[in-house]
Design an enzyme around this catalytic site. Structure first.
Site, PDB file in Angstrom:
ATOM      1  CG  HIS A 134      16.260  61.047  50.313  1.00 27.28           C
ATOM      2  ND1 HIS A 134      17.118  61.225  51.232  1.00 27.28           N
ATOM      3  CD2 HIS A 134      15.138  62.098  50.974  1.00 27.28           C
ATOM      4  CE1 HIS A 134      17.127  62.001  52.187  1.00 27.28           C
ATOM      5  NE2 HIS A 134      15.918  62.763  52.053  1.00 27.28           N
TER       6      HIS A 134
ATOM      7  CG  ASP B 107      14.181  66.855  54.579  1.00 31.35           C
ATOM      8  OD1 ASP B 107      14.000  65.581  54.963  1.00 31.35           O
ATOM      9  OD2 ASP B 107      15.211  67.218  54.694  1.00 31.35           O
TER      10      ASP B 107
END
Ligand code: MN
Length: 357
Positions: free
Chosen positions: A201, A320
């Site tokens: 990430h 997200d």
């Protein structure tokens, strides 16, 4: 097309022309199928990591630049801390069946090794309890502190066995260093041994390259996140990690952090150099060892490009949350110009395979 044939097919196209790519999308009118949906880049926080981060920021460390936090009582923080009913209600509103949860970036990687390792374990204990009490709605990734690679490897083992988690989360670099450094390879050894995919990430650009990103709000999600995460991915592709660990799977969000766009150029230029660290073309590692997610990239042109480059088996749905609403993700993919068969792969079948869900 079977995966292996598809890769060979694609290797040909990488040396011929993008126009030679056969159309693999089947445009459809508005879908009527109800899909099973797993979103794979969904964020949570815990108060202990929040408090430790706030304390670190207050000390103004020179090796961790650009750190900020929203107020602890803000709506965003509340959404991140929630691992129960409010999160599930937001999932229901977005027609998400299951979230794969990962710790809010940069997570535990900003701390010294002992503190980072302890906070990773605490995070994983908290996550494991939430996953066990909502097994039909939540799955989760094991946070690790690469500051202590051996402890991180043991935590991967604990996450994938005792805690019942489904892969590994790493928020890009750790103390300015990237995972291609051989001292971190015990992490890859443990991940491969437990068939744990590693989700890389983004976080803000590392201190060595931070300054040019500091203007115009470029340091974060607009640009810096993706420049740093793509750098990390390319470093791995050129390092020989995948010759040493051929069954390793790396997950990139944001439709591959730009790599699908650049793949042919990586091969073309890499072929001009002696690169003793690798045995294969950069694109071969990307197509065999990486999968990508749609997180926060709800845009048909880049979906179609990624679908042509990676095929329908290596793209996973991601939203997200809570930074992006789940409703936006499902509305977009429901209506995207792909077949229902490929949408179901992207919505859940690929995630089920990659993360053992
Ligand atoms: Mn994210």
């Amino acid at each position: 097309m079977p995966l292996k044939n598809r890769r060979e097919f694609l290797q040909d196209t990488l040396t011929i022309s993008a126009a030679a790519l056969a159309p693999v999308s089947i445009a459809q009118a508005a879908t009527t199928t109800e899909f099973y949906r797993i979103s794979t880049e969904e964020t949570f926080g815990i108060a202990e990591v929040y408090d430790a981060t706030a304390a670190l920021i207050a000390n103004n460390p020179s090796d961790e630049i650009g750190l900020t936090l929203p107020p602890k009582s803000s709506e965003l923080a509340m959404q991140l801390f929630d691992l129960g009913e409010a999160r599930i209600a937001a999932m229901d509103a977005g027609r998400i069946d299951k979230q794969l949860l990962s710790l809010w970036s940069p997570g535990v990687q900003i701390f010294e090794a002992t503190q980072g390792t302890e906070l990773a374990a605490l995070t994983n204990d908290t996550l494991s309890a939430a996953v066990k009490s909502h097994a039909d709605r939540f799955a989760g990734l094991t946070s690790i502190a690469p500051q202590d690679p051996k402890a991180a490897a043991l935590e991967i083992e604990r996450g994938m066995t005792t805690l019942g988690l489904h892969g590994v989360l790493i928020n890009s670099y750790t103390k300015g260093e990237y995972l291609d450094e051989q001292k971190f390879w015990p992490i890859f050894e443990a991940a491969q041994a437990h068939d744990a995919a590693i989700y890389i990430h983004p976080r803000m650009p590392s201190p060595a390259m931070y300054d040019p990103f500091a203007d115009y709000q470029m340091n974060g999600a607009m640009w810096g996140f993706h420049m740093d995460a793509s750098l990390h991915a390319v470093r791995l592709m050129l390092s020989g990690v995948f010759d040493e660990f051929p069954n390793l799977t790396i997950v990139l969000g944001h439709m591959g952090e730009g790599i699908p766009f650049w793949l042919k150029r990586l091969d073309t230029i890499a072929s001009r150099y002696e690169l003793p660290s690798i045995k294969r073309k950069p694109s071969e590692y990307f197509l065999d060892n990486f999968v990508i997610t749609t997180s926060a990239m709800f845009w048909d042109p880049i979906l179609e490009l990624s679908h042509k480059v990676l095929g329908p088996d290596r793209i996973l749905f991601g939203v997200d949350y809570p930074f992006v609403p789940s409703t936006a993700g499902t509305k977009w993919l429901d209506d995207a110009p792909l077949s229902d068969i490929d949408k179901q792969k992207i919505y859940s079948e690929n995630a089920q395979r990659i993360f053992h869900l």
